[in-house]
Design a protein around this motif. Structure first.
Motif, mmCIF file in Angstrom:
data_model
loop_
_atom_site.group_PDB
_atom_site.id
_atom_site.type_symbol
_atom_site.label_atom_id
_atom_site.label_comp_id
_atom_site.label_asym_id
_atom_site.label_seq_id
_atom_site.Cartn_x
_atom_site.Cartn_y
_atom_site.Cartn_z
ATOM 1 N N VAL A 152 0.556 -1.135 0.093
ATOM 2 C CA VAL A 152 -0.309 -0.549 -0.307
ATOM 3 C C VAL A 152 0.606 1.371 -0.046
ATOM 4 C CG1 VAL A 152 -1.593 1.679 1.262
ATOM 5 C CG2 VAL A 152 -2.288 -1.304 1.089
ATOM 6 N N THR A 153 1.762 1.186 0.573
ATOM 7 C CA THR A 153 2.418 2.095 1.018
ATOM 8 C C THR A 153 3.171 2.594 -0.670
ATOM 9 O OG1 THR A 153 4.862 1.318 1.684
ATOM 10 C CG2 THR A 153 2.554 2.205 3.509
ATOM 11 N N MET A 154 3.853 1.843 -0.974
ATOM 12 C CA MET A 154 5.137 1.795 -2.332
ATOM 13 C C MET A 154 3.968 1.813 -3.766
ATOM 14 S SD MET A 154 7.108 -1.585 -2.331
ATOM 15 C CE MET A 154 7.998 -2.009 -3.774
ATOM 16 N N LEU A 155 2.351 1.484 -3.250
ATOM 17 C CA LEU A 155 1.657 2.094 -4.902
ATOM 18 C C LEU A 155 1.200 3.499 -3.901
ATOM 19 C CD1 LEU A 155 -0.607 -1.120 -5.288
ATOM 20 C CD2 LEU A 155 1.263 0.028 -6.528
ATOM 21 N N GLY A 156 0.810 3.937 -2.725
ATOM 22 C CA GLY A 156 0.482 5.098 -2.516
ATOM 23 C C GLY A 156 0.656 6.494 -1.991
ATOM 24 N N LEU A 157 2.430 6.035 -1.522
ATOM 25 C CA LEU A 157 2.980 7.303 -0.423
ATOM 26 C C LEU A 157 3.813 7.022 -2.226
ATOM 27 C CD1 LEU A 157 3.065 5.847 2.890
ATOM 28 C CD2 LEU A 157 1.028 8.114 1.440
ATOM 29 N N LEU A 158 4.810 6.387 -2.180
ATOM 30 C CA LEU A 158 5.391 6.584 -4.000
ATOM 31 C C LEU A 158 4.930 6.686 -4.698
ATOM 32 C CD1 LEU A 158 8.277 3.932 -2.741
ATOM 33 C CD2 LEU A 158 8.212 6.569 -2.018
ATOM 34 N N PHE A 257 -1.687 8.732 -4.966
ATOM 35 C CA PHE A 257 -0.562 9.309 -4.879
ATOM 36 C C PHE A 257 -0.856 10.378 -5.407
ATOM 37 C CE2 PHE A 257 3.036 10.133 -6.776
ATOM 38 C CZ PHE A 257 3.777 9.953 -5.772
ATOM 39 N N VAL A 258 -1.225 11.336 -6.392
ATOM 40 C CA VAL A 258 -1.494 12.040 -7.414
ATOM 41 C C VAL A 258 -2.176 13.306 -6.702
ATOM 42 C CG1 VAL A 258 -2.046 13.197 -10.178
ATOM 43 C CG2 VAL A 258 -0.852 11.269 -9.503
ATOM 44 N N ASP A 263 -4.021 17.585 -3.889
ATOM 45 C CA ASP A 263 -5.095 18.487 -2.909
ATOM 46 C C ASP A 263 -4.265 19.151 -1.695
ATOM 47 O OD1 ASP A 263 -7.239 17.633 -4.266
ATOM 48 O OD2 ASP A 263 -7.468 15.804 -3.144
ATOM 49 N N ALA A 264 -3.126 18.917 -1.174
ATOM 50 C CA ALA A 264 -1.748 18.950 -0.401
ATOM 51 C C ALA A 264 -1.618 20.909 -0.702
ATOM 52 C CB ALA A 264 -0.672 17.744 0.131
ATOM 53 N N GLY A 265 -1.690 20.712 -1.879
ATOM 54 C CA GLY A 265 -1.220 22.010 -2.102
ATOM 55 C C GLY A 265 0.073 21.806 -3.131
ATOM 56 N N VAL A 266 0.387 20.919 -3.374
ATOM 57 C CA VAL A 266 1.991 20.699 -4.276
ATOM 58 C C VAL A 266 1.805 21.049 -5.434
ATOM 59 C CG1 VAL A 266 3.717 18.436 -4.661
ATOM 60 C CG2 VAL A 266 2.358 18.939 -2.742
ATOM 61 N N ASP A 267 3.211 21.992 -5.967
ATOM 62 C CA ASP A 267 2.929 22.397 -7.464
ATOM 63 C C ASP A 267 2.740 21.496 -8.526
ATOM 64 O OD1 ASP A 267 3.485 24.963 -9.020
ATOM 65 O OD2 ASP A 267 4.879 23.317 -9.805
ATOM 66 N N LEU A 268 1.978 21.941 -9.369
ATOM 67 C CA LEU A 268 1.923 20.419 -10.935
ATOM 68 C C LEU A 268 3.862 20.393 -10.993
ATOM 69 C CD1 LEU A 268 -0.527 19.426 -12.508
ATOM 70 C CD2 LEU A 268 -0.874 21.738 -13.756
ATOM 71 N N ARG A 269 4.097 21.272 -11.310
ATOM 72 C CA ARG A 269 5.146 20.607 -12.352
ATOM 73 C C ARG A 269 6.320 19.560 -11.243
ATOM 74 N NH1 ARG A 269 8.124 18.708 -15.964
ATOM 75 N NH2 ARG A 269 10.531 19.801 -16.045
ATOM 76 N N ASP A 270 5.897 19.776 -9.817
ATOM 77 C CA ASP A 270 6.638 18.305 -8.732
ATOM 78 C C ASP A 270 5.584 17.106 -8.967
ATOM 79 O OD1 ASP A 270 8.535 20.237 -7.976
ATOM 80 O OD2 ASP A 270 7.148 21.337 -6.338
ATOM 81 N N VAL A 271 4.624 18.086 -8.657
ATOM 82 C CA VAL A 271 3.655 15.866 -8.933
ATOM 83 C C VAL A 271 4.005 16.086 -10.310
ATOM 84 C CG1 VAL A 271 1.746 15.587 -8.677
ATOM 85 C CG2 VAL A 271 1.917 17.268 -8.027
ATOM 86 N N GLN A 272 4.042 16.268 -11.514
ATOM 87 C CA GLN A 272 4.410 15.779 -11.967
ATOM 88 C C GLN A 272 5.507 15.286 -12.540
ATOM 89 O OE1 GLN A 272 4.778 18.548 -15.786
ATOM 90 N NE2 GLN A 272 5.756 16.827 -17.096
ATOM 91 N N ILE A 273 6.874 15.750 -11.574
ATOM 92 C CA ILE A 273 8.470 14.658 -11.504
ATOM 93 C C ILE A 273 7.924 13.027 -10.639
ATOM 94 C CG2 ILE A 273 10.702 14.937 -10.368
ATOM 95 C CD1 ILE A 273 10.376 18.347 -11.779
ATOM 96 N N ALA A 274 7.304 13.514 -10.064
ATOM 97 C CA ALA A 274 6.942 12.719 -8.399
ATOM 98 C C ALA A 274 6.037 11.600 -8.701
ATOM 99 C CB ALA A 274 5.999 12.728 -7.168
ATOM 100 N N ALA A 275 5.490 11.961 -10.018
ATOM 101 C CA ALA A 275 5.052 10.878 -10.173
ATOM 102 C C ALA A 275 5.526 10.498 -12.007
ATOM 103 C CB ALA A 275 3.205 11.664 -11.072
ATOM 104 N N ARG A 276 6.542 11.039 -12.658
ATOM 105 C CA ARG A 276 7.188 10.611 -13.391
ATOM 106 C C ARG A 276 6.352 10.816 -15.131
ATOM 107 N NH1 ARG A 276 7.992 5.392 -12.205
ATOM 108 N NH2 ARG A 276 7.143 6.111 -10.679
#
Length: 309
Positions: A152-158, A257-258, A263-276
């Motif tokens: 769950v953490t690897m899918l939902g938190l990573l 995860f995305v 919703d937490a206010g993370v910048d779209l560009r940073d979310v894009q990088i995190a989600a690859r």
């Protein structure tokens, strides 16, 4: 399975039919452009088109635009596929014919002017709400199966894709500049280092259980967990957490995860990088709340200019 074996499975052997030989060569040339999971998915979608042609005794290399249009219509009306599925399968067909043109097998592609179905800007996949995700994490944390919390953490938190999580090995864990990281093999064979937050690190250490090699996630028989076993575990955890959803599958946690980061206010560009995600529009499709007036930029501008107003 190597490229020749895949091609043999897609196109039957024929020693005296030049059209079959040409098709086999064209299929092999197209699949050779891809590796790993991308090739597996491309092969699956191309297989569907070739099977459709075979049922109609149509040589794919002799097809015209109308045939590709009819294939699209068949997926819409007979199979009732979602627009995103049809668009993906059509993209594979377009890519196959484009390769055939590049290699001189065809002079023009019959798929060049085929209209793509409209894909809604919102992702059709539903994620979990914040409270549902918390309940899922809690159910996994207290589960007697030591793999559940790590899954769950690897899918939902990573935000890992299910094949990335199931394919992760203990040898992929390392230290990098003071961070505990996991080497992730993603789409197209791309490798990235993903930092592990403390909760994820503890979950993975629990699943590893002092082993020094092998897969991080294991099934009940001790072998590598696959997407089917992972889906079954998520179903059990959802039941334990009291989450009633018509269909629970691994991608829902990547979706969560995305959307949770947005919703937490993370910048779209940073979310894009995190989600690859290669394209920010892919990330935006996951943003269920982007039309939420609470997050409208007018409020940010007004707050910034408060001293003058």
């Amino acid at each position: 399975m190597n490229n020749f074996q895949i091609t043999s499975a897609l196109v039957p052997m024929s020693t005296d039919d030049p059209s079959v030989a040409a098709l086999r060569q064209a299929v092999a040339a197209h699949l050779a452009r891809y590796t790993g999971q991308t090739r597996t998915h491309t092969e699956s979608d191309l297989r569907a088109f070739l099977a459709w042609c075979a049922e109609r005794r149509l040589d794919p290399l002799a097809a015209h635009r109308v045939h590709v249009e009819l294939y699209v219509r068949w997926m819409q009306e007979n199979r009732r596929y979602k627009p995103s599925t049809i668009s993906r399968r059509l993209s594979v067909v377009i890519g196959f014919y484009r390769t055939a043109v590049i290699d001189g097998v065809l002079t023009a592609s019959p798929a060049d002017h085929v209209r793509r179905p409209h894909v809604p800007p919102e992702s059709p996949t539903l994620g979990l709400s914040h409270l549902q995700f918390e309940a899922m994490l809690q159910a996994a944390r207290v589960s007697v199966n030591i793999n559940d919390f790590a899954l769950v953490t690897m899918l939902g938190l990573l935000g890992l894709r299910i094949f990335e999580a199931c394919g992760a090995n203990i040898q992929d864990l390392r230290e990098e500049h003071g961070h505990r990281v996991l080497k992730v093999r993603g789409k197209g064979g791309k490798v990235v280092l993903t930092p592990l937050p403390p909760a994820v690190q503890r979950a993975i250490e629990r699943a590893v259980d002092r082993r020094e090699e092998g897969p991080i996630l294991r099934n009940r028989q001790g072998g590598r967990m696959d997407r089917h076993a992972a889906t079954r575990r998520l179903h059990h955890l959802a039941d334990d957490a009291g989450i009633n959803l018509p269909r629970m599958h691994p991608h829902m946690l990547r979706h969560t995860f995305v959307t949770t980061m947005l919703d937490a206010g993370v910048d779209l560009r940073d979310v894009q990088i995190a989600a690859r995600h290669a394209d920010p529009r892919t990330t935006m499709r996951y943003d269920r709340a982007r039309k939420n007036l609470d997050r409208h930029p007018n409020y940010i501008l007004a707050a910034y200019m408060a001293s003058g107003t």
